[in-house]
Design a protein around this motif. Structure first.
Motif, PDB file in Angstrom:
ATOM      1  N   HIS A  18       0.825  -1.205   0.000  1.00 30.15           N
ATOM      2  CA  HIS A  18       0.000   0.000   0.000  1.00 30.15           C
ATOM      3  C   HIS A  18       0.860   1.257   0.000  1.00 30.15           C
ATOM      4  O   HIS A  18       0.447   2.298  -0.508  1.00 30.15           O
ATOM      5  N   LEU A  19       2.036   1.159   0.594  1.00 26.52           N
ATOM      6  CA  LEU A  19       2.875   2.341   0.767  1.00 26.52           C
ATOM      7  C   LEU A  19       3.872   2.556  -0.357  1.00 26.52           C
ATOM      8  O   LEU A  19       4.319   3.681  -0.584  1.00 26.52           O
ATOM      9  N   VAL A  20       4.244   1.479  -1.052  1.00 30.32           N
ATOM     10  CA  VAL A  20       5.364   1.542  -1.977  1.00 30.32           C
ATOM     11  C   VAL A  20       5.095   2.410  -3.204  1.00 30.32           C
ATOM     12  O   VAL A  20       6.035   2.853  -3.888  1.00 30.32           O
ATOM     13  N   SER A  21       3.840   2.717  -3.482  1.00 23.65           N
ATOM     14  CA  SER A  21       3.536   3.550  -4.648  1.00 23.65           C
ATOM     15  C   SER A  21       4.056   4.979  -4.480  1.00 23.65           C
ATOM     16  O   SER A  21       4.222   5.704  -5.459  1.00 23.65           O
ATOM     17  N   THR A  22       4.288   5.376  -3.239  1.00 22.52           N
ATOM     18  CA  THR A  22       4.867   6.697  -2.962  1.00 22.52           C
ATOM     19  C   THR A  22       6.353   6.524  -2.691  1.00 22.52           C
ATOM     20  O   THR A  22       6.746   5.739  -1.822  1.00 22.52           O
ATOM     21  N   LEU A  23       7.185   7.254  -3.401  1.00 20.05           N
ATOM     22  CA  LEU A  23       8.629   7.147  -3.224  1.00 20.05           C
ATOM     23  C   LEU A  23       9.030   7.672  -1.852  1.00 20.05           C
ATOM     24  O   LEU A  23       8.714   8.790  -1.477  1.00 20.05           O
ATOM     25  N   LYS A  24       9.721   6.812  -1.087  1.00 18.40           N
ATOM     26  CA  LYS A  24      10.161   7.156   0.267  1.00 18.40           C
ATOM     27  C   LYS A  24       9.048   7.863   1.054  1.00 18.40           C
ATOM     28  O   LYS A  24       9.170   9.029   1.440  1.00 18.40           O
ATOM     29  N   PRO A  25       7.949   7.155   1.292  1.00 14.79           N
ATOM     30  CA  PRO A  25       6.784   7.795   1.928  1.00 14.79           C
ATOM     31  C   PRO A  25       7.075   8.286   3.344  1.00 14.79           C
ATOM     32  O   PRO A  25       7.856   7.685   4.082  1.00 14.79           O
ATOM     33  N   ARG A  26       6.435   9.384   3.690  1.00 11.23           N
ATOM     34  CA  ARG A  26       6.509   9.926   5.050  1.00 11.23           C
ATOM     35  C   ARG A  26       5.185   9.581   5.735  1.00 11.23           C
ATOM     36  O   ARG A  26       4.121  10.054   5.336  1.00 11.23           O
ATOM     37  N   ILE A  27       5.283   8.744   6.767  1.00 13.08           N
ATOM     38  CA  ILE A  27       4.094   8.205   7.423  1.00 13.08           C
ATOM     39  C   ILE A  27       4.014   8.716   8.860  1.00 13.08           C
ATOM     40  O   ILE A  27       4.884   8.415   9.680  1.00 13.08           O
ATOM     41  N   ALA A  28       2.985   9.473   9.158  1.00 17.22           N
ATOM     42  CA  ALA A  28       2.679   9.816  10.546  1.00 17.22           C
ATOM     43  C   ALA A  28       1.581   8.865  11.011  1.00 17.22           C
ATOM     44  O   ALA A  28       0.756   8.422  10.205  1.00 17.22           O
ATOM     45  N   PHE A  29       1.585   8.519  12.277  1.00 15.50           N
ATOM     46  CA  PHE A  29       0.488   7.667  12.764  1.00 15.50           C
ATOM     47  C   PHE A  29       0.122   8.031  14.190  1.00 15.50           C
ATOM     48  O   PHE A  29       0.948   8.476  14.982  1.00 15.50           O
ATOM     49  N   ASP A  30      -1.156   7.889  14.463  1.00 10.29           N
ATOM     50  CA  ASP A  30      -1.729   8.165  15.784  1.00 10.29           C
ATOM     51  C   ASP A  30      -2.352   6.859  16.269  1.00 10.29           C
ATOM     52  O   ASP A  30      -3.553   6.632  16.127  1.00 10.29           O
ATOM     53  N   LEU A  31      -1.508   5.989  16.806  1.00  8.13           N
ATOM     54  CA  LEU A  31      -1.908   4.619  17.148  1.00  8.13           C
ATOM     55  C   LEU A  31      -1.346   4.216  18.502  1.00  8.13           C
ATOM     56  O   LEU A  31      -0.272   4.683  18.905  1.00  8.13           O
ATOM     57  N   SER A  32      -2.034   3.317  19.163  1.00  4.02           N
ATOM     58  CA  SER A  32      -1.484   2.704  20.379  1.00  4.02           C
ATOM     59  C   SER A  32      -0.653   1.489  19.980  1.00  4.02           C
ATOM     60  O   SER A  32      -0.606   1.095  18.808  1.00  4.02           O
ATOM     61  N   GLN A  33      -0.001   0.903  20.960  1.00  4.64           N
ATOM     62  CA  GLN A  33       0.801  -0.302  20.704  1.00  4.64           C
ATOM     63  C   GLN A  33      -0.121  -1.446  20.277  1.00  4.64           C
ATOM     64  O   GLN A  33      -1.108  -1.729  20.944  1.00  4.64           O
ATOM     65  N   SER A  34       0.226  -2.091  19.175  1.00  2.00           N
ATOM     66  CA  SER A  34      -0.612  -3.188  18.686  1.00  2.00           C
ATOM     67  C   SER A  34       0.141  -3.961  17.621  1.00  2.00           C
ATOM     68  O   SER A  34       1.180  -3.519  17.124  1.00  2.00           O
ATOM     69  N   ILE A  35      -0.401  -5.102  17.247  1.00  2.00           N
ATOM     70  CA  ILE A  35       0.161  -5.884  16.145  1.00  2.00           C
ATOM     71  C   ILE A  35       0.259  -5.024  14.895  1.00  2.00           C
ATOM     72  O   ILE A  35       1.289  -4.990  14.214  1.00  2.00           O
ATOM     73  N   GLU A  36      -0.831  -4.312  14.586  1.00  2.51           N
ATOM     74  CA  GLU A  36      -0.883  -3.531  13.352  1.00  2.51           C
ATOM     75  C   GLU A  36       0.092  -2.357  13.361  1.00  2.51           C
ATOM     76  O   GLU A  36       0.716  -2.045  12.343  1.00  2.51           O
ATOM     77  N   SER A  37       0.218  -1.682  14.514  1.00  2.00           N
ATOM     78  CA  SER A  37       1.125  -0.527  14.553  1.00  2.00           C
ATOM     79  C   SER A  37       2.580  -0.963  14.436  1.00  2.00           C
ATOM     80  O   SER A  37       3.383  -0.297  13.767  1.00  2.00           O
ATOM     81  N   TYR A  38       2.937  -2.101  15.046  1.00  3.16           N
ATOM     82  CA  TYR A  38       4.304  -2.619  14.883  1.00  3.16           C
ATOM     83  C   TYR A  38       4.567  -2.962  13.414  1.00  3.16           C
ATOM     84  O   TYR A  38       5.628  -2.667  12.871  1.00  3.16           O
TER      85      TYR A  38
END
Length: 483
Positions: free
Chosen positions: A43-63
């Motif tokens: 999902h992310l690779v379509s953007t060259l060197k993507p900058r990802i911010a996230f507002d998540l707690s600790q979880s399987i998905e966030s890791y």
């Protein structure tokens, strides 16, 4: 020096059925975890060197999101889920992410809806081939914000080679393996979490997401017993919570083999409580600001020898390989300021920062990058001991006063958590206890240790010292409690 992504992939190949993450009632194997990483990566690779911010707690998905971002050569910036919305927006404005990953529609609307995406939307299955991207050692892989002395958030840039160099030391030193359960205590916006996630997953151990805030604060000892945690990593304040737990119920710490601490001063009574629980426990006391990349010094403590490394508090140890310290004498303090230098410290702050302490210095004739930490230390018998923060020094009626020194002396007498602050040029100390403070005796003791102008005007008993989301002292909340 192997790249951390390759190490995680090797663990998925060699031990596919080993549990990688425990998230409350959910478990995921290394094979399943890597599949999740690959799914998010597509999902992310379509953007060259993507900058990802996230507002998540600790979880399987966030890791998995963190690993996937670095898998595709991107940069991540974690937001603190408990932070005020204006602080989040300020960080997002400066970081300028391509995507903001959230876990609820509410957050999607609260932040930037045009860039926000639900984590669930990144989890669809893909049958495309594995992603292979060349990574540069000097690429910035994450930016973590730290308040600093001004209170304004400052984004510290950390590069790929710095994390790999740290792991080259931490993986064999912690000695984690498939039998270990690593308690991941810190929020993802706190850089201690990076130590947990990558040292654990690169070692093939099981990462336990401590995402129940009440359990983390009020029942950490119960978590150790229930989950049979073998490696624990947190700030020392967590031990205070464990000591409180013990007053109502005795907990079984037999599963523990190693406890590691960073972010605050480790006290003698913390160590003695833990060795009382498990005599053959190994304790690491570590030190390092966010700007230095995770932590940069360590001291191993054992029950038979820990007193050799005690002087008011526990020694912060010596530098780990690749990190260097210069001790700069100062006329203002009894001690020296730690200057970190070398190629593995942070690469400065994101955006314009007026008070940057990143500077080039001369070492043996060469120009090297350095960072002025603001931390004052003393040397005793060849060991380093934290003394105070430069920004914890205040002036009262022309006198320089180190608040950490006052706290140290109060703890020396009462053996209780305490915080001293100054308000309207008056010193106040808050002491965590539900009993009466022997103020007269305390004052007499302090008179033998401190100048009169350093003795607080008032001593206030408080059931619990208020703390922020990273479990550090919330000074603003204490000021509101002043008479």
């Amino acid at each position: 020096m192997k790249d951390f992504i390759n190490l995680i992939k090797e663990n998925a190949k060699n031990s596919p059925q080993t549990i990688a993450v425990i998230d409350r009632d959910r478990k995921i194997t290394y094979s399943e975890f890597l599949a999740l990483v690959n799914s998010i990566s597509h999902h992310l690779v379509s953007t060259l060197k993507p900058r990802i911010a996230f507002d998540l707690s600790q979880s399987i998905e966030s890791y998995a999101l963190i690993v996937a971002t670095l898998n595709v050569g991107g940069t991540f910036c974690p937001l603190n889920p408990e932070a005020p919305i204006e602080r989040k927006r300020q960080i997002l404005s400066e970081f300028a992410p391509d995507f903001i990953v959230v876990d609820s529609k509410h957050k999607e609307l609260e932040l930037k809806p045009e860039k926000a995406i639900l984590i669930s939307e990144l989890l669809s299955n893909h049958t495309k081939p594995k992603i292979s991207i060349n990574h540069s050692d000097d690429d910035t892989i994450y930016i973590i914000y730290t308040s600093g002395t001004s209170g304004n958030p400052k984004g510290v840039k950390i590069c790929r080679k710095a994390l790999n160099k740290f792991l080259e030391w931490s993986i064999p030193t912690y000695g984690a393996n498939e039998q270990d359960v690593w308690g991941q205590f810190s929020l993802l916006s706190f850089d201690l979490s990076i130590v947990d996630i990558f040292t654990c997953l690169c070692s093939g151990s099981t990462l336990y997401a401590m995402n129940d805030m009440n359990a983390k604060k009020y029942r950490p000892a119960n978590e150790i017993e229930k989950q049979k945690i073998t490696i624990w990593h947190s700030i020392p304040s967590a031990v205070e919570f464990m000591i409180k737990n013990e007053k109502s119920k005795t907990h079984d710490f037999s599963s523990l083999r190693l406890m590691s601490f960073c972010g605050e001063t480790l006290q003698k009574h913390h160590v003695e409580f833990l060795f009382g629980k498990k005599h053959d426990l190994t304790i690491f006391n570590t030190y390092g600001p966010t700007e230095g990349t995770l932590f940069c010094t360590w001291q191993e403590l054992k029950s038979k020898t820990y007193l050799e490394y005690f002087h008011h508090s526990m020694s912060i140890g010596k530098p780990i390989p690749g990190w260097n310290l210069q001790l700069k004498k100062t006329d203002e303090y009894e001690g020296s300021e730690i200057i970190l230098y070398g190629e593995y410290i942070g690469k400065g702050y994101l955006g314009p920062v007026n008070d940057s302490k990143f500077k080039a210095i001369k070492v043996k004739g060469d120009n090297v990058e350095s960072f002025e930490t603001g931390d004052i230390v003393n040397t005793e018998n060849g060991n380093l001991f934290f003394s105070c923060r430069k920004d914890r020094q205040v002036k009262i009626k022309g006198y320089r006063v180190e608040l950490d020194e006052i706290d140290l002396r109060i703890r020396e007498f009462l053996n209780l958590p305490c915080v001293t602050l100054v308000w309207n040029e008056i010193l106040y100390s808050f002491i965590e206890t539900n009993k009466n403070i022997p103020v007269g005796e305390l004052r007499q003791f302090l008179k033998t240790k401190l100048e009169l102008y350093k003795i607080p005007n008032g001593f206030h008993a408080i059931d619990e010292i208020p703390r922020n989301q990273n479990h550090k002292v919330n000074v603003d909340s204490l000021i509101k409690k002043l008479p």
